[in-house]
Each structure stands twice: as C-alpha cells, then as structure tokens.
Write a protein that holds these residues in place. Sequence first.
Motif, PDB file in Angstrom:
ATOM      1  N   UNK A  95       1.674  26.254  23.266  1.00 68.03           N
ATOM      2  CA  UNK A  95       2.727  27.273  23.392  1.00 68.03           C
ATOM      3  C   UNK A  95       2.173  28.526  23.696  1.00 68.03           C
ATOM      4  N   UNK A  96       2.565  29.321  24.605  1.00 64.35           N
ATOM      5  CA  UNK A  96       2.091  30.568  24.915  1.00 64.35           C
ATOM      6  C   UNK A  96       3.414  31.613  24.946  1.00 64.35           C
ATOM      7  N   UNK A  97       4.516  31.269  25.035  1.00 58.24           N
ATOM      8  CA  UNK A  97       5.713  32.360  24.615  1.00 58.24           C
ATOM      9  C   UNK A  97       6.360  31.992  23.282  1.00 58.24           C
ATOM     10  N   UNK A  98       6.086  33.056  22.424  1.00 60.53           N
ATOM     11  CA  UNK A  98       6.663  33.015  20.967  1.00 60.53           C
ATOM     12  C   UNK A  98       7.806  33.833  21.068  1.00 60.53           C
ATOM     13  N   UNK A  99       9.029  33.525  20.873  1.00 60.77           N
ATOM     14  CA  UNK A  99      10.314  34.114  20.770  1.00 60.77           C
ATOM     15  C   UNK A  99      11.035  34.262  19.420  1.00 60.77           C
ATOM     16  N   UNK A 100      10.735  35.427  18.649  1.00 57.28           N
ATOM     17  CA  UNK A 100      11.280  35.555  17.541  1.00 57.28           C
ATOM     18  C   UNK A 100      12.999  36.017  17.644  1.00 57.28           C
ATOM     19  N   UNK A 101      13.618  35.099  17.343  1.00 52.72           N
ATOM     20  CA  UNK A 101      15.352  35.416  17.600  1.00 52.72           C
ATOM     21  C   UNK A 101      15.977  35.743  16.153  1.00 52.72           C
ATOM     22  N   UNK A 102      16.433  36.793  16.135  1.00 60.31           N
ATOM     23  CA  UNK A 102      17.118  37.200  14.903  1.00 60.31           C
ATOM     24  C   UNK A 102      16.870  38.768  14.579  1.00 60.31           C
ATOM     25  N   UNK A 103      17.343  39.330  13.365  1.00 60.94           N
ATOM     26  CA  UNK A 103      16.883  40.754  12.913  1.00 60.94           C
ATOM     27  C   UNK A 103      15.686  40.798  12.749  1.00 60.94           C
ATOM     28  N   UNK A 104      15.051  41.908  12.958  1.00 61.02           N
ATOM     29  CA  UNK A 104      13.572  42.437  12.694  1.00 61.02           C
ATOM     30  C   UNK A 104      12.496  41.883  13.534  1.00 61.02           C
ATOM     31  N   UNK A 105      11.198  42.050  13.298  1.00 65.71           N
ATOM     32  CA  UNK A 105      10.120  41.335  13.896  1.00 65.71           C
ATOM     33  C   UNK A 105       8.916  40.962  12.932  1.00 65.71           C
ATOM     34  N   UNK A 106       9.391  40.607  11.751  1.00 64.75           N
ATOM     35  CA  UNK A 106       8.244  40.129  10.931  1.00 64.75           C
ATOM     36  C   UNK A 106       7.529  38.757  11.537  1.00 64.75           C
ATOM     37  N   UNK A 107       8.094  37.989  12.052  1.00 64.99           N
ATOM     38  CA  UNK A 107       7.326  36.642  12.433  1.00 64.99           C
ATOM     39  C   UNK A 107       6.485  37.000  13.580  1.00 64.99           C
ATOM     40  N   UNK A 108       6.958  38.054  14.658  1.00 68.74           N
ATOM     41  CA  UNK A 108       6.168  38.331  15.584  1.00 68.74           C
ATOM     42  C   UNK A 108       4.718  39.007  15.128  1.00 68.74           C
ATOM     43  N   UNK A 109       5.063  39.709  14.089  1.00 67.43           N
ATOM     44  CA  UNK A 109       3.730  40.292  13.536  1.00 67.43           C
ATOM     45  C   UNK A 109       2.761  39.357  13.164  1.00 67.43           C
ATOM     46  N   UNK A 110       3.485  38.341  12.382  1.00 65.20           N
ATOM     47  CA  UNK A 110       2.706  37.292  11.921  1.00 65.20           C
ATOM     48  C   UNK A 110       1.906  36.416  12.822  1.00 65.20           C
ATOM     49  N   UNK A 111       2.708  36.060  13.906  1.00 68.38           N
ATOM     50  CA  UNK A 111       2.017  35.354  14.784  1.00 68.38           C
ATOM     51  C   UNK A 111       0.902  36.243  15.442  1.00 68.38           C
TER      52      UNK A 111
END
Length: 315
Positions: free
Chosen positions: A269-285
């Motif tokens: 996987x090269x595209x990680x799309x966090x879908x929902x409020x905030x960006x916590x998961x994006x930071x963890x990735x």
Amino acid sequence: MSKTAFLFPGQGSQFVGMGKSIYETHPQAKETIDSADETLGYSLSALMFNGPEEDLKRTENAQPALLTMSTALCELVQKQGITADYTAGHSLGEYSALVAAGVIPFEKAAELVHQRGLFMEEAVPAGVGTMAAVMGVERDELKKITEHVSQTSEPVQLANLNAPGQIVISGEREAVEKAGEMAKEQGAKRVIPLQVSGPFHSTLMEPAKEKLADVLEPVPFQAAGVPVITNVSAKEETSAAELKKQLVNQVTSPVYWEDTVRRLLELEVTNFIEIGPGNVLSGLVRRVQRRGINVFAVQDEESLHKAVKKIKEES
C-alpha cells in the motif's frame, strides 16, 4: 500499480461542528447523516453540529457520530472514483472499515456502535478505570511493567500500540498510575493521562464484551468486498464469521495499530487515506513510515479534493 488503504479514526477525534459543511453541500452526505438520526431515534446531527461538547463526547454519542461522519466522507471519496484495496479502523473505526468493505450496512453499524458505547460506559463505574499514553518506551519493556503491576495490585495492560514509542495503557486507575511511574523510571519521555470515560481495551471491559457478543450474534455479516485489517490480529480478513468474532474480542484486546500499518506496507500500500475527523492516524502512519508513501487526512471538502487530485495524478 499503487494500492490504497482507507483508514478510519476512533473515539477522541470527534469535535463540535463535525460533518456540518459536507451536510450542507452534499446531498449524499445529508442523506447518510439524516439516516443516522432516524436509525437512532434522536438528533445525532444536532450534537455533531452544535454540541454541547460534553454530550457529544459521551461514548454512546461519540461512537455513532464518528461512524456517521466517516461513512459520509467515505461515500464522497468513492464517488470520486477512489476505491480501497484494504480498509482498517482504529478501535471504533473498525466498524467504519467494515461498512466501507460491505460487511454490514451503515444503519446497522450505527445501532451497534451506539449500543457498544452504552455497554462500555456501564462496564466500569466512573473513576475506577483510566488510560494513559506512554511515550518513549518500547512495547516489550512496557508489557513487563504492566504485567508486574497487575500481579502485585490491580489490572493494567497495553491497550493501543499506536506507533514506535507511543503506546496507551489501560486499567484500574491506581494501577495505570503505578505503571506510568515505573515507565518513567525506565526512561519514558512522557506519561500523559487521557481524558476518557473508562479503561477501554482492557480486561475490565469484559462485561461490555459479553453484552456486545449477545447483540452481535444474530446480526448477519457479509464477507468483506476488500480485506479488512483487524485490530486484534493486524492481518487481513474477509470471512464474515471471523470479522464478527474479532469485533467481540476487540473490546478487551489491544489495538495493534503499528502492526496494522506495517502489514499494509508489506501488502505494498502506498496511498493511506484517513477518512473522518482529525488527522491522528495520518500522524501515526508517518511515525511508522515517512518515505515512499502518500498520506492524506480527508475531513472536509478541501482535503477531499486535495487527496483525490493527488491520487489521480499518480495513478
């Protein structure tokens, strides 16, 4: 060819005003959010848009609110022609991942997470349990600490293994505090008490697990249209029976989020799309992998168009 994963956030990402802009500008999102109100029998949308914050963050409200916004946004992403090769969600977010993968209908998921929230609130009396984020200690060392404390006093365990050196512990309040002190003695950079209403993902949630199992048992699940990486195993799963079993076990088991991200990377996987409020998961990735991937946080119109444009340019 690049692969895409849809990621869905868990409790704590909610905020007053969430979903209002897409509700007002996208008929499809309005339909989804209205359907949540109808399904639950109260105005969840009013809590999402206007608060008060104290009511929105109550577990039985926060969980369906997050599911609703994530699902509404996911439908808009899919409408733009972006599809997932895998889905995954952090704790509560696993329900959004199951909806996105076609395992359960949105309306049924809204009912389930509302009940799940009530069961979790009822499982432990207020003030008895808590959670804390521990920074700068690796999981094996922290696990030894929690096991030692649990053997000598009350239960505490690893709850969210979020990223390297970022782990949440959960359990009885004094045990969590004791484990936090021991972690500091072992070199933890910080121990941050979390503002949560209970000791989620710990053995203290056993009463909620049992009630959820009873509620889930008659609910028909479908095989996943795309594999779901589950919290409990951090492996891809499509079996309806196994996905239901994992949802039950998830209540008292740790969330292996770092392992989930690493598995998605193994799956190319090269595209990680966090879908929902905030960006916590994006930071963890990004804490797991910084280079060679695209990470997006889709939470409104602007971020939606930005993600879609970038992905389409590279596809």
